[in-house]
Motif scaffolding. Structure first.
Motif, mmCIF file in Angstrom:
data_model
loop_
_atom_site.group_PDB
_atom_site.id
_atom_site.type_symbol
_atom_site.label_atom_id
_atom_site.label_comp_id
_atom_site.label_asym_id
_atom_site.label_seq_id
_atom_site.Cartn_x
_atom_site.Cartn_y
_atom_site.Cartn_z
ATOM 1 N N ILE A 95 22.935 -36.876 20.297
ATOM 2 C CA ILE A 95 21.692 -36.313 19.213
ATOM 3 C C ILE A 95 22.134 -36.095 17.696
ATOM 4 O O ILE A 95 23.098 -35.894 17.940
ATOM 5 C CB ILE A 95 21.326 -35.164 19.883
ATOM 6 N N VAL A 145 15.693 -34.182 18.331
ATOM 7 C CA VAL A 145 16.427 -33.301 19.386
ATOM 8 C C VAL A 145 14.940 -32.585 20.889
ATOM 9 O O VAL A 145 15.522 -33.033 21.989
ATOM 10 C CB VAL A 145 17.328 -31.824 19.039
ATOM 11 N N LEU A 148 13.955 -34.414 23.273
ATOM 12 C CA LEU A 148 14.306 -34.953 24.621
ATOM 13 C C LEU A 148 13.921 -33.996 26.060
ATOM 14 O O LEU A 148 14.166 -34.449 26.840
ATOM 15 C CB LEU A 148 16.041 -34.201 24.595
ATOM 16 N N ILE A 158 25.735 -34.945 26.304
ATOM 17 C CA ILE A 158 24.773 -34.874 25.625
ATOM 18 C C ILE A 158 25.379 -34.551 24.649
ATOM 19 O O ILE A 158 26.619 -33.602 24.921
ATOM 20 C CB ILE A 158 23.137 -34.337 25.398
ATOM 21 N N CYS A 160 26.015 -33.138 20.654
ATOM 22 C CA CYS A 160 24.949 -32.242 19.407
ATOM 23 C C CYS A 160 26.291 -31.783 18.328
ATOM 24 O O CYS A 160 26.621 -31.234 18.745
ATOM 25 C CB CYS A 160 24.548 -31.644 19.771
ATOM 26 N N THR A 173 16.310 -25.288 19.617
ATOM 27 C CA THR A 173 17.080 -26.404 20.234
ATOM 28 C C THR A 173 17.983 -26.531 20.597
ATOM 29 O O THR A 173 17.786 -27.015 21.690
ATOM 30 C CB THR A 173 17.837 -26.586 18.708
ATOM 31 N N LEU A 174 18.609 -25.366 21.259
ATOM 32 C CA LEU A 174 19.838 -25.318 22.550
ATOM 33 C C LEU A 174 19.351 -25.700 23.927
ATOM 34 O O LEU A 174 19.547 -26.302 24.939
ATOM 35 C CB LEU A 174 20.758 -24.167 22.622
ATOM 36 N N SER A 176 16.217 -27.734 24.313
ATOM 37 C CA SER A 176 15.514 -29.170 24.130
ATOM 38 C C SER A 176 17.157 -29.867 24.496
ATOM 39 O O SER A 176 16.854 -30.250 26.027
ATOM 40 C CB SER A 176 15.538 -29.476 23.495
ATOM 41 N N LEU A 177 18.290 -29.436 23.780
ATOM 42 C CA LEU A 177 19.527 -29.904 24.639
ATOM 43 C C LEU A 177 19.897 -29.397 26.781
ATOM 44 O O LEU A 177 20.159 -30.210 26.886
ATOM 45 C CB LEU A 177 20.993 -28.962 23.699
ATOM 46 N N LEU A 187 27.426 -30.566 27.781
ATOM 47 C CA LEU A 187 27.166 -30.740 26.401
ATOM 48 C C LEU A 187 27.736 -30.049 25.303
ATOM 49 O O LEU A 187 28.878 -29.259 25.837
ATOM 50 C CB LEU A 187 26.356 -29.485 25.699
ATOM 51 N N LEU A 189 28.883 -29.562 21.999
ATOM 52 C CA LEU A 189 28.684 -28.929 20.484
ATOM 53 C C LEU A 189 29.889 -28.677 19.242
ATOM 54 O O LEU A 189 30.231 -28.481 20.067
ATOM 55 C CB LEU A 189 27.805 -27.880 21.140
ATOM 56 N N ARG A 286 24.984 -26.191 31.123
ATOM 57 C CA ARG A 286 23.774 -26.782 32.276
ATOM 58 C C ARG A 286 23.788 -25.419 32.975
ATOM 59 O O ARG A 286 24.189 -25.861 34.351
ATOM 60 C CB ARG A 286 22.578 -27.205 32.335
#
Length: 290
Positions: A95, A145, A148, A158, A160, A173-174, A176-177, A187, A189, A286
């Protein structure tokens, strides 16, 4: 693909006139592309197109004898991350992928699928300029983003990288991720941070290191609190590292100033008086049913 900027649309169409040359690549302190039997005239044409696509922020790329010396030596960041990721046979997204530098690095890890998201049209053209020679199956979406949430697939991993502090609503934003991940998806990050033991974030009044689009730079406790609200669970902190002039600097491929002009190294602060740039790299998962 129809781009919004007519001048960029012409540049994109001009890629069709590039020479049809077989190529292969490997990654070693940059993406190094071997062109097969390019003539001097073809090399000149390739160089002219590459220069017309400035600024080159991510890289570097070695295209035959042409060295595209990007502002960021992006392999420095990738080397912080690569030992901690397993992409083989996984659905992967990047992203804010810029010109796709990290996508080409990721491809060497044999993912099942690879999708880049970035609404920047010049970066989209840079990607297709490089991919004209490599002919990979990487998908590049002119999306951000927030897209998503409704995208047609979910991802195992993902990335980012260097995006979160440019977002005016980091928690959204987080979220959406997180919604772009499969259950238990990962993720990776990377974000600027400030040192503080409590849940604090720096909110620059005008700019941070001359970047006017920096909204919030969190402490690690603040970031973890944001991620908890987004149903992202910390797996590990991969690294914490100051951004150096070895990693980001001015080159002839950007035609603008860079990090060394935005810091006061005598006082060990940005020219605005804020702490020097420091980045942290994280792996989140997640939460189930998150």
């Amino acid at each position: 693909m129809i781009l919004n900027n007519p001048n960029l649309q012409k540049l994109f169409i001009s890629l069709q006139d590039l020479p049809k040359i077989s190529a292969s690549y490997f990654c070693e302190d940059g993406v190094k592309i071997k062109l097969e039997n390019a003539t001097p005239k073809e090399k000149e044409q390739i160089t002219m197109v590459a220069k017309s696509l400035k600024p080159w922020r991510k890289g570097p790329f070695y295209l035959g004898e042409l060295f595209i010396d990007s502002e960021w030596r992006s392999f420095v960041k990738w080397n912080q991350i690569a030992p901690f990721v397993d992409l083989k046979d996984k659905d992967v997204a990047d992203i804010g992928c810029n010109n796709g530098y990290y996508l080409f690095e990721m491809l060497k890890h044999q993912p099942k699928s690879l999708v880049g998201f970035d609404p920047g049209e010049i970066f989209y053209i840079q990607f297709h300029f490089i991919n004209h020679f490599l002919k990979t199956d990487i998908v590049y979406e002119l999306l951000g983003v927030d897209d998503l949430r409704e995208y047609r697939k979910k991802f195992d991993v993902i990335f980012c990288l260097g995006v979160l502090y440019h977002r005016s609503d980091p928690i959204k934003t987080l979220k959406s991720l997180a919604q772009g991940l499969k259950n238990d998806g990962e993720l990776i990050l990377d974000t600027l941070i400030i040192d503080h033991e409590l849940e604090f974030a720096l909110c620059p009044k005008k700019s941070y290191a001359k970047m006017k689009n920096v909204y919030f730079i969190p402490s690690i406790p603040a970031l973890l609190a944001w991620c908890d609200k987004a149903k992202l669970e910390l797996v590990e902190i991969l690294n914490i590292k100051e951004t150096t002039l070895d990693e980001q600097r001015k080159t002839e491929w950007i035609d603008t100033l860079s990090l060394d002009s935005f810091l006061d190294l005598q006082k060990q602060q940005t020219i605005e008086g804020y702490p020097l740039p420091k980045r942290a790299y994280f792996k989140f998962k997640r939460m189930k049913h998150g």
